[in-house]
Design a protein around this motif. Structure first.
Motif, PDB file in Angstrom:
ATOM      1  N   GLY A 158      17.583  40.124 114.104  1.00 56.01           N
ATOM      2  CA  GLY A 158      17.792  41.099 113.044  1.00 56.01           C
ATOM      3  C   GLY A 158      17.422  42.491 113.525  1.00 56.01           C
ATOM      4  N   SER A 159      17.993  43.485 112.898  1.00 55.06           N
ATOM      5  CA  SER A 159      17.710  44.866 113.283  1.00 55.06           C
ATOM      6  C   SER A 159      16.420  45.348 112.624  1.00 55.06           C
ATOM      7  CB  SER A 159      18.864  45.776 112.853  1.00 55.06           C
ATOM      8  OG  SER A 159      18.831  45.993 111.446  1.00 55.06           O
ATOM      9  N   SER A 160      15.971  46.534 113.024  1.00 49.97           N
ATOM     10  CA  SER A 160      14.759  47.109 112.453  1.00 49.97           C
ATOM     11  C   SER A 160      14.967  47.520 110.994  1.00 49.97           C
ATOM     12  CB  SER A 160      14.313  48.322 113.276  1.00 49.97           C
ATOM     13  OG  SER A 160      15.352  49.293 113.336  1.00 49.97           O
ATOM     14  N   ARG A 161      16.230  47.559 110.543  1.00 52.80           N
ATOM     15  CA  ARG A 161      16.516  47.857 109.126  1.00 52.80           C
ATOM     16  C   ARG A 161      16.142  46.705 108.216  1.00 52.80           C
ATOM     17  NH1 ARG A 161      21.663  48.111 107.318  1.00 52.80           N
ATOM     18  NH2 ARG A 161      21.018  49.342 105.518  1.00 52.80           N
ATOM     19  N   VAL A 162      16.088  45.490 108.780  1.00 51.65           N
ATOM     20  CA  VAL A 162      15.840  44.294 107.967  1.00 51.65           C
ATOM     21  C   VAL A 162      14.346  44.172 107.696  1.00 51.65           C
ATOM     22  CG1 VAL A 162      16.075  41.800 107.804  1.00 51.65           C
ATOM     23  CG2 VAL A 162      17.863  43.148 108.933  1.00 51.65           C
ATOM     24  N   LYS A 163      13.977  44.353 106.447  1.00 53.34           N
ATOM     25  CA  LYS A 163      12.576  44.238 106.061  1.00 53.34           C
ATOM     26  C   LYS A 163      12.196  42.783 105.812  1.00 53.34           C
ATOM     27  CE  LYS A 163       9.214  46.610 103.144  1.00 53.34           C
ATOM     28  NZ  LYS A 163       9.048  47.677 102.120  1.00 53.34           N
ATOM     29  N   TYR A 164      13.169  42.014 105.330  1.00 47.12           N
ATOM     30  CA  TYR A 164      12.930  40.586 105.086  1.00 47.12           C
ATOM     31  C   TYR A 164      14.258  39.855 105.041  1.00 47.12           C
ATOM     32  CZ  TYR A 164      12.095  36.222 102.667  1.00 47.12           C
ATOM     33  OH  TYR A 164      12.077  34.888 102.345  1.00 47.12           O
ATOM     34  N   LEU A 165      14.356  38.750 105.787  1.00 47.42           N
ATOM     35  CA  LEU A 165      15.510  37.845 105.742  1.00 47.42           C
ATOM     36  C   LEU A 165      15.042  36.484 106.217  1.00 47.42           C
ATOM     37  CD1 LEU A 165      19.161  38.411 106.924  1.00 47.42           C
ATOM     38  CD2 LEU A 165      17.838  36.504 107.887  1.00 47.42           C
ATOM     39  N   HIS A 166      15.431  35.436 105.514  1.00 48.58           N
ATOM     40  CA  HIS A 166      15.016  34.078 105.871  1.00 48.58           C
ATOM     41  C   HIS A 166      16.243  33.183 106.003  1.00 48.58           C
ATOM     42  CE1 HIS A 166      12.303  30.611 106.100  1.00 48.58           C
ATOM     43  NE2 HIS A 166      13.167  29.976 105.327  1.00 48.58           N
ATOM     44  N   ILE A 167      16.300  32.421 107.101  1.00 46.33           N
ATOM     45  CA  ILE A 167      17.385  31.464 107.319  1.00 46.33           C
ATOM     46  C   ILE A 167      16.801  30.061 107.281  1.00 46.33           C
ATOM     47  CG2 ILE A 167      17.146  31.562 109.848  1.00 46.33           C
ATOM     48  CD1 ILE A 167      20.234  31.255 109.973  1.00 46.33           C
ATOM     49  N   ASP A 168      17.479  29.138 106.596  1.00 53.33           N
ATOM     50  CA  ASP A 168      16.925  27.792 106.455  1.00 53.33           C
ATOM     51  C   ASP A 168      17.403  26.887 107.588  1.00 53.33           C
ATOM     52  OD1 ASP A 168      19.423  26.573 105.857  1.00 53.33           O
ATOM     53  OD2 ASP A 168      19.125  26.727 103.700  1.00 53.33           O
ATOM     54  N   PRO A 169      16.902  25.656 107.670  1.00 50.59           N
ATOM     55  CA  PRO A 169      17.282  24.767 108.786  1.00 50.59           C
ATOM     56  C   PRO A 169      18.756  24.390 108.832  1.00 50.59           C
ATOM     57  CG  PRO A 169      15.206  24.046 107.821  1.00 50.59           C
ATOM     58  CD  PRO A 169      15.770  25.092 106.894  1.00 50.59           C
ATOM     59  N   GLN A 170      19.496  24.679 107.742  1.00 46.25           N
ATOM     60  CA  GLN A 170      20.934  24.445 107.754  1.00 46.25           C
ATOM     61  C   GLN A 170      21.715  25.695 108.142  1.00 46.25           C
ATOM     62  OE1 GLN A 170      20.988  22.352 103.697  1.00 46.25           O
ATOM     63  NE2 GLN A 170      22.583  21.275 104.811  1.00 46.25           N
ATOM     64  N   LYS A 171      21.008  26.716 108.596  1.00 43.20           N
ATOM     65  CA  LYS A 171      21.588  27.986 109.033  1.00 43.20           C
ATOM     66  C   LYS A 171      22.118  28.827 107.883  1.00 43.20           C
ATOM     67  CE  LYS A 171      23.917  28.211 112.871  1.00 43.20           C
ATOM     68  NZ  LYS A 171      24.958  27.997 113.914  1.00 43.20           N
ATOM     69  N   LEU A 172      21.653  28.561 106.667  1.00 41.49           N
ATOM     70  CA  LEU A 172      22.105  29.306 105.499  1.00 41.49           C
ATOM     71  C   LEU A 172      21.052  30.316 105.079  1.00 41.49           C
ATOM     72  CD1 LEU A 172      23.712  26.373 103.511  1.00 41.49           C
ATOM     73  CD2 LEU A 172      24.901  28.188 104.764  1.00 41.49           C
ATOM     74  N   ILE A 173      21.509  31.465 104.606  1.00 43.83           N
ATOM     75  CA  ILE A 173      20.620  32.560 104.211  1.00 43.83           C
ATOM     76  C   ILE A 173      20.816  32.864 102.733  1.00 43.83           C
ATOM     77  CG2 ILE A 173      20.074  35.013 104.544  1.00 43.83           C
ATOM     78  CD1 ILE A 173      21.183  34.698 107.415  1.00 43.83           C
ATOM     79  N   MET A 174      19.723  32.965 101.997  1.00 51.83           N
ATOM     80  CA  MET A 174      19.780  33.444 100.619  1.00 51.83           C
ATOM     81  C   MET A 174      19.847  34.968 100.681  1.00 51.83           C
ATOM     82  SD  MET A 174      16.874  31.000  98.925  1.00 51.83           S
ATOM     83  CE  MET A 174      16.799  32.020  97.453  1.00 51.83           C
ATOM     84  N   MET A 175      21.057  35.487 100.790  1.00 51.50           N
ATOM     85  CA  MET A 175      21.198  36.922 101.006  1.00 51.50           C
ATOM     86  C   MET A 175      20.822  37.749  99.780  1.00 51.50           C
ATOM     87  SD  MET A 175      24.484  37.123 103.539  1.00 51.50           S
ATOM     88  CE  MET A 175      24.369  36.465 105.220  1.00 51.50           C
ATOM     89  N   ASP A 176      20.732  37.101  98.630  1.00 51.44           N
ATOM     90  CA  ASP A 176      20.275  37.833  97.446  1.00 51.44           C
ATOM     91  C   ASP A 176      18.786  38.174  97.543  1.00 51.44           C
ATOM     92  OD1 ASP A 176      20.176  34.963  97.254  1.00 51.44           O
ATOM     93  OD2 ASP A 176      19.444  35.167  95.204  1.00 51.44           O
ATOM     94  N   LYS A 177      18.065  37.507  98.441  1.00 43.51           N
ATOM     95  CA  LYS A 177      16.633  37.780  98.624  1.00 43.51           C
ATOM     96  C   LYS A 177      16.365  38.711  99.813  1.00 43.51           C
ATOM     97  CE  LYS A 177      15.897  34.923  95.281  1.00 43.51           C
ATOM     98  NZ  LYS A 177      15.697  35.497  93.920  1.00 43.51           N
ATOM     99  N   VAL A 178      17.398  39.092 100.536  1.00 43.56           N
ATOM    100  CA  VAL A 178      17.238  39.970 101.694  1.00 43.56           C
ATOM    101  C   VAL A 178      16.759  41.349 101.231  1.00 43.56           C
ATOM    102  CG1 VAL A 178      18.501  41.223 103.487  1.00 43.56           C
ATOM    103  CG2 VAL A 178      18.913  38.775 103.140  1.00 43.56           C
ATOM    104  N   GLU A 179      15.861  41.948 102.023  1.00 44.05           N
ATOM    105  CA  GLU A 179      15.405  43.305 101.772  1.00 44.05           C
ATOM    106  C   GLU A 179      15.697  44.168 102.988  1.00 44.05           C
ATOM    107  OE1 GLU A 179      11.351  43.509 100.583  1.00 44.05           O
ATOM    108  OE2 GLU A 179      11.568  42.075  98.949  1.00 44.05           O
ATOM    109  N   LEU A 180      16.175  45.368 102.746  1.00 47.27           N
ATOM    110  CA  LEU A 180      16.465  46.326 103.803  1.00 47.27           C
ATOM    111  C   LEU A 180      15.616  47.575 103.621  1.00 47.27           C
ATOM    112  CD1 LEU A 180      20.383  46.136 103.797  1.00 47.27           C
ATOM    113  CD2 LEU A 180      18.829  44.988 105.390  1.00 47.27           C
ATOM    114  N   GLU A 181      15.301  48.214 104.725  1.00 47.13           N
ATOM    115  CA  GLU A 181      14.589  49.485 104.640  1.00 47.13           C
ATOM    116  C   GLU A 181      15.474  50.502 103.922  1.00 47.13           C
ATOM    117  OE1 GLU A 181      11.632  50.153 105.297  1.00 47.13           O
ATOM    118  OE2 GLU A 181      10.923  48.559 106.641  1.00 47.13           O
ATOM    119  N   ALA A 182      14.872  51.328 103.118  1.00 54.22           N
ATOM    120  CA  ALA A 182      15.624  52.329 102.357  1.00 54.22           C
ATOM    121  C   ALA A 182      16.298  53.320 103.304  1.00 54.22           C
ATOM    122  CB  ALA A 182      14.685  53.049 101.410  1.00 54.22           C
TER     123      ALA A 182
END
Length: 554
Positions: free
Chosen positions: A530-554
């Motif tokens: 992930g880039s330095s813009r990504v404040k928070y991102l989580h990927i699960d063991p099935q390689k899926l991401i809850m992108m609604d929970k992703v946080e980016l730097e302003a």
């Protein structure tokens, strides 16, 4: 579920929660890992994918399209990897009868599709029938209807002899009843697959329009249509019904032709998430820092290397004259130095496979397959009596390895061939384009040994043992057949108690291991950054991401 390289045969899977209990929805899907800060809002995530097969539930069969479909659609259930349990999503609860062959799902009331129409039990019924019926599309056949093979009426609908899944009924708008042809206590796990999501009426009106701009019930909605080979844009759905609206404004899926091209774009600052080429992984960790838990991107800890519910293996055609001999199959497995492959090809970012079921699946037993290890002396001993070595050390055993040249497969297969030669087996290459291999070579059993990968569709042992080893199963390309295994799987599916069912699957796994119809090589791990813009991102063991929970730097 297959990966982008493997299509339908890479990656399918389950941690069993009690199917006999009614479970409440928690309002979010998957796992979130460490708690997000909740401070950052807005922004668009720039995310790399290969060109997918589909983003419509109609054909979500590989991990690239699945990542998009997972954001657009919510199925009945979801798996919380943090808690280790199956929970409700579009269904707030469900009940099952004593025979474990009828399930009643109680839907979240008043949920909305992206077009403003209401999600009802009919929406699920028509969505399920849409992926099974051969009449849905004249130009694009669905490859994922098999998920519903145990539902009454599937056999008739799948060949065009019926117009509905008779086992799926809708007593009212908020109740979905599913009747199976056999007991299957783990069926609610099947219902977590995004392909089994509901679809609105517009999906039935114009297939082509919906296919490229699907209308779902998930936390994001389409912004325009999928531009084939170029991009897919999704934006936050503010009327999302199963949890809070997304934190970020949207996701720009940047379609690139390969991992190296995408990583170059990432290094140039044009992407926020990309896969890392294997040969550059150590440098990436040095430059961007490794994730603290292997699955969560935070500033300074941006490279993901956590475990996936997936396995890379060699499929053996047990009908082949050479490979009919179980001792030859066992010797092939014992000859391969899995650790050397993991260390040399993947720089230690893979784990040698001691069986077909990966860690993280309930029922996993470490090194459960006796012959899935490196022991060349034992391999030679198995062959000496029937296939004595000549002066050059060769035994007159000839095999061909079928594989595609993408990614790291060539390097893996070259090491396998060298290991086989070391015990007196002559191995040659049979390379082709992956699309040709999976559509012609494997389905027609026109191979001796073929490479494959498998990632869990849903995290249960059944999802590894049934599709790969049941007689006649779609992905059992090696034509393995053992009536004892078939009967035992049916018996296991009917067991209501989680621990008893798990123990039964472990016995089945041992039976399959003794027959050695495949050669497990290694378990996959994440390989993303992930880039330095990504404040928070989580990927699960099935390689899926809850992108609604992703946080980016302003």
């Amino acid at each position: 579920m297959t990966t982008s390289m493997n299509r339908r045969t890479f990656v399918k899977g389950s941690l069993a929660a009690s199917a006999m209990a009614a479970l409440a929805a928690c309002g979010k899907k998957g796992s979130t890992g460490a708690a997000a800060s909740g401070e950052a809002t807005g922004g668009t995530l720039n995310y790399y994918i290969n060109n997918p097969v589909a983003i419509d539930p109609y054909d979500l069969e590989e991990d690239q399209g699945m990542q998009v479909g997972y954001q657009l659609f919510d199925a009945l259930t979801t798996y919380d990897f943090d808690k280790g349990e199956l929970i409700g999503l579009a269904a707030e609860s469900w009940d099952v009868n004593d025979a474990a062959d009828e399930f009643t799902f109680h839907l979240v009331k008043g949920a909305k599709f992206h077009d403003g129409t209401t999600v009802t039990s009919k929406s699920f019924k028509q969505g399920w029938e849409r992926i099974v019926s051969p009449k849905t599309s004249e130009t694009h056949a669905s490859g994922i209807g098999y998920h519903l093979a145990m539902v009454q009426g599937y056999s008739e609908l799948s060949v065009g002899d019926a117009t509905e899944l008779t086992g799926v009924t809708c007593p009212d708008d908020d109740t979905l009843v599913v009747k199976l042809v056999q007991s299957y206590a783990d069926f609610p796990f099947v219902c977590m697959h995004p392909a089994l999501s509901p679809v609105p009426d517009c999906a039935m009106d114009d297939f082509d329009t919906f296919f490229f701009a699907p209308v779902g019930n998930g936390p994001f909605k389409m912004d325009g249509k999928w531009e084939d080979g170029q991009q897919i844009n999704i934006v936050r759905f503010d009327d999302y019904s199963y949890g809070d609206p997304a934190i970020i404004d949207g996701v720009h899926f940047n379609i690139q032709k390969d991992v190296q091209t995408a990583y170059t774009e990432f290094q140039a600052g044009n992407l926020d998430m990309a896969s890392v080429p294997t040969t550059q992984l150590k440098d990436a960790i040095s430059q961007y820092g490794e994730s603290e838990d292997g699955s969560t991107v935070t500033p300074g800890h941006q490279v993901l290397t956590g475990a996936e519910l997936s396995v890379y293996y060699l499929m053996l055609n047990v009908a082949d004259e050479t490979l009919k001999d179980v001792d030859v199959r066992k010797a092939i497995s014992l000859a391969i130095n899995r650790q050397a492959i993991c260390d040399t090809v993947f720089e230690g970012t893979r784990e040698p496979a001691g069986g077909i079921v990966p860690p993280g699946i309930a029922g996993y037993v470490e090194n459960s397959w006796e012959f899935s290890k490196y022991d060349p002396d034992a391999a030679k001993a198995l062959l000496d009596a029937k296939y004595p070595a000549n002066a050059d050390g060769m035994r007159g055993i000839n095999v061909a390895l079928t594989y595609n040249l993408d990614g790291d497969h060539k390097a893996v297969m070259e090491m396998v061939m060298a290991d086989l030669k070391a015990i007196g087996i002559n191995a040659t290459s049979n390379t082709a384009e992956w699309s040709s291999i999976v559509t012609n070579t494997y389905p027609n059993a026109d191979f001796q040994i073929g490479r494959l990968g498998w990632i869990a569709d849903y995290p249960i042992m059944d999802n590894f043992l049934y599709p790969l080893f049941a007689t006649g199963a779609d992905n059992n390309y090696g034509k393995y057949s053992n009536p004892a295994v078939d009967n035992a799987i049916n018996e296991a599916r009917a067991i209501a108690d989680d621990k008893e069912r798990e123990a039964k699957y472990q016995e089945i796994d041992k039976t399959i291991a003794a027959d050695m119809p495949v050669v497990p090589l290694f378990y996959y791990k994440h390989q993303m950054v992930g880039s330095s813009r990504v404040k928070y991102l989580h990927i699960d063991p099935q390689k899926l991401i809850m992108m609604d929970k992703v946080e980016l730097e302003a």
